[in-house]
Design a protein around this motif. Structure first.
Motif, PDB file in Angstrom:
ATOM      1  N   ASP A 148      23.533  31.795  43.379  1.00  0.00           N
ATOM      2  CA  ASP A 148      23.995  30.681  44.214  1.00  0.00           C
ATOM      3  C   ASP A 148      24.808  29.660  43.418  1.00  0.00           C
ATOM      4  N   LEU A 149      24.617  29.654  42.101  1.00  0.00           N
ATOM      5  CA  LEU A 149      25.381  28.728  41.261  1.00  0.00           C
ATOM      6  C   LEU A 149      26.823  29.183  41.061  1.00  0.00           C
ATOM      7  N   CYS A 150      27.096  30.428  41.394  1.00  0.00           N
ATOM      8  CA  CYS A 150      28.429  30.988  41.155  1.00  0.00           C
ATOM      9  C   CYS A 150      29.387  30.532  42.246  1.00  0.00           C
ATOM     10  N   ASN A 151      30.228  29.604  41.895  1.00  0.00           N
ATOM     11  CA  ASN A 151      31.233  29.114  42.831  1.00  0.00           C
ATOM     12  C   ASN A 151      32.557  28.954  42.103  1.00  0.00           C
ATOM     13  N   GLU A 152      33.567  28.434  42.779  1.00  0.00           N
ATOM     14  CA  GLU A 152      34.904  28.377  42.200  1.00  0.00           C
ATOM     15  C   GLU A 152      34.970  27.490  40.966  1.00  0.00           C
ATOM     16  N   SER A 153      34.053  26.552  40.812  1.00  0.00           N
ATOM     17  CA  SER A 153      34.108  25.648  39.664  1.00  0.00           C
ATOM     18  C   SER A 153      33.790  26.361  38.354  1.00  0.00           C
ATOM     19  N   VAL A 154      33.083  27.500  38.424  1.00  0.00           N
ATOM     20  CA  VAL A 154      32.739  28.238  37.211  1.00  0.00           C
ATOM     21  C   VAL A 154      33.347  29.642  37.209  1.00  0.00           C
ATOM     22  N   ARG A 155      34.277  29.883  38.118  1.00  0.00           N
ATOM     23  CA  ARG A 155      34.901  31.196  38.187  1.00  0.00           C
ATOM     24  C   ARG A 155      35.918  31.335  37.068  1.00  0.00           C
ATOM     25  N   ILE A 156      35.856  32.443  36.354  1.00  0.00           N
ATOM     26  CA  ILE A 156      36.792  32.680  35.266  1.00  0.00           C
ATOM     27  C   ILE A 156      38.179  32.958  35.831  1.00  0.00           C
ATOM     28  N   TYR A 157      38.269  33.877  36.798  1.00  0.00           N
ATOM     29  CA  TYR A 157      39.531  34.157  37.472  1.00  0.00           C
ATOM     30  C   TYR A 157      39.207  34.842  38.792  1.00  0.00           C
ATOM     31  N   PRO A 158      40.091  34.709  39.789  1.00  0.00           N
ATOM     32  CA  PRO A 158      39.832  35.337  41.085  1.00  0.00           C
ATOM     33  C   PRO A 158      40.015  36.840  41.005  1.00  0.00           C
ATOM     34  N   ALA A 159      39.196  37.547  41.768  1.00  0.00           N
ATOM     35  CA  ALA A 159      39.285  39.004  41.781  1.00  0.00           C
ATOM     36  C   ALA A 159      40.488  39.450  42.591  1.00  0.00           C
ATOM     37  N   ASP A 160      40.951  40.682  42.308  1.00  0.00           N
ATOM     38  CA  ASP A 160      41.971  41.286  43.145  1.00  0.00           C
ATOM     39  C   ASP A 160      41.373  41.586  44.515  1.00  0.00           C
ATOM     40  N   GLU A 161      42.244  41.813  45.471  1.00  0.00           N
ATOM     41  CA  GLU A 161      41.792  42.146  46.818  1.00  0.00           C
ATOM     42  C   GLU A 161      40.872  43.364  46.771  1.00  0.00           C
ATOM     43  N   GLY A 162      39.679  43.207  47.332  1.00  0.00           N
ATOM     44  CA  GLY A 162      38.723  44.290  47.338  1.00  0.00           C
ATOM     45  C   GLY A 162      37.893  44.392  46.084  1.00  0.00           C
ATOM     46  N   GLY A 163      38.155  43.515  45.132  1.00  0.00           N
ATOM     47  CA  GLY A 163      37.415  43.546  43.884  1.00  0.00           C
ATOM     48  C   GLY A 163      36.282  42.549  43.902  1.00  0.00           C
ATOM     49  N   ARG A 164      35.849  42.143  42.715  1.00  0.00           N
ATOM     50  CA  ARG A 164      34.750  41.200  42.620  1.00  0.00           C
ATOM     51  C   ARG A 164      35.179  40.014  41.776  1.00  0.00           C
ATOM     52  N   ASP A 165      34.641  38.871  42.076  1.00  0.00           N
ATOM     53  CA  ASP A 165      34.904  37.701  41.259  1.00  0.00           C
ATOM     54  C   ASP A 165      34.117  37.793  39.957  1.00  0.00           C
ATOM     55  N   VAL A 166      34.640  37.190  38.898  1.00  0.00           N
ATOM     56  CA  VAL A 166      33.974  37.156  37.614  1.00  0.00           C
ATOM     57  C   VAL A 166      33.605  35.717  37.321  1.00  0.00           C
ATOM     58  N   PHE A 167      32.344  35.467  37.014  1.00  0.00           N
ATOM     59  CA  PHE A 167      31.857  34.112  36.848  1.00  0.00           C
ATOM     60  C   PHE A 167      31.408  33.864  35.413  1.00  0.00           C
ATOM     61  N   ALA A 168      31.533  32.563  35.004  1.00  0.00           N
ATOM     62  CA  ALA A 168      31.227  32.165  33.627  1.00  0.00           C
ATOM     63  C   ALA A 168      29.782  31.757  33.484  1.00  0.00           C
ATOM     64  N   LEU A 169      28.819  32.534  33.903  1.00  0.00           N
ATOM     65  CA  LEU A 169      27.392  32.227  33.761  1.00  0.00           C
ATOM     66  C   LEU A 169      26.722  33.130  32.709  1.00  0.00           C
ATOM     67  N   GLY A 170      27.263  33.285  31.978  1.00  0.00           N
ATOM     68  CA  GLY A 170      26.549  33.791  30.829  1.00  0.00           C
ATOM     69  C   GLY A 170      26.376  32.689  29.852  1.00  0.00           C
TER      70      GLY A 170
END
Length: 269
Positions: free
Chosen positions: A56-78
């Motif tokens: 639930d913490l994964c939102n646009e404020s911590v997103r590394i970059y947007p995924a391609d269409e049909g892909g997955r978002d990558v988040f900076a929670l590590g």
């Protein structure tokens, strides 16, 4: 510019990735998210609830970059098995710790740490020719270390660490890659361990050293020559991709500079 700037506050506006400050850069801060260790690799009800709250913490404020269409978002929670295998030989190279691998809300979730440093692809434009050559030689040494790992069951069939019986039909890899890996014409008997996605973006660097290697989901027992063919034909840019673009030979050579990574390798193969 310092190639190894990882603090978003210090990235100059002229940097190619200035608008994506989290992309392939990680600068640890005291207020970073930290995993509750009691829930690491746990599938208990409390832990699943905890990991759902992390998602639930994964939102646009911590997103590394947007995924391609049909892909997955990558988040900076590590993957998990491949990383454990790699750790047995990569004593001076960090690989990410896996904190959770399982399903949350019927979706597969993998939570792993981020390794401090900068992706080699981000540092690349700011490196000298000597620094680039050094990184290539370091990468080759890492590949040689991984090559020393052989399957324990003496298998003679190339395979990913995480077996996928539908790999050729489910879209995970493109047909040209499947042809290289599994065609009857590939008779190479070398079944050594390989990362199989050794691109600059997966190499974490700092102070002229490769300090980490990430993204192990394509790892498997494929052998040096087969992995090299995948690298040259699938993972890296090809000259024919640029036939309609007016690029100088110098620019083309720079674009394809990582293509020959496996060419100076295991002489006996």
């Amino acid at each position: 510019m310092n190639p190894y700037v990882s603090n978003p506050d210090d990235i100059p506006a002229s940097d190619l990735y200035a608008d994506l400050p989290f992309y392939d850069r990680y600068f640890p801060r005291s207020d970073d998210f930290h995993v509750d260790l009691q829930h690491v690799n746990s599938q208990s009800a409390d832990s699943l609830q905890y990991w759902a709250s992390v998602i639930d913490l994964c939102n646009e404020s911590v997103r590394i970059y947007p995924a391609d269409e049909g892909g997955r978002d990558v988040f900076a929670l590590g993957s998990v098995i491949a990383i454990a295998i790699a750790k047995s030989v990569l004593k001076d190279i960090r690989v990410p710790e896996i904190y959770f691998a399982g399903k949350i809300n019927d979706r597969q979730v993998l939570v792993q740490e981020r390794i401090p440093g900068v992706g080699l692809n981000v540092a690349w434009p700011h490196l000298s020719q000597g620094q680039r050559e050094s990184f290539k030689q370091q990468a080759r040494e890492i590949l040689r270390q991984l090559h020393t790992i052989k399957p324990t069951d003496e298998r003679r069939t190339r395979c990913y660490i995480v077996q996928d019986p539908n790999i050729l039909t489910n879209g995970r890899i493109l047909p040209p890659e499947g042809d290289i890996l599994f065609s009857d014409t590939n008779i190479n008997l070398d079944m050594s361990f390989t990362h199989n996605d050794f691109t600059p973006s997966n190499c974490i660097v700092d102070n002229n050293k490769i300090v980490g290697l990430v993204d192990w989901e394509m790892a498997g027992f494929f052998g040096w020559k087969t992995a090299g063919e995948i690298h040259r034909r699938i993972r890296t840019p090809q000259r024919e991709h640029f036939v309609n673009v007016n690029l100088s030979e110098e620019t083309l050579q720079d674009i394809m500079w990582w293509n020959d990574l496996y060419d100076d390798g295991i002489s006996e193969l």
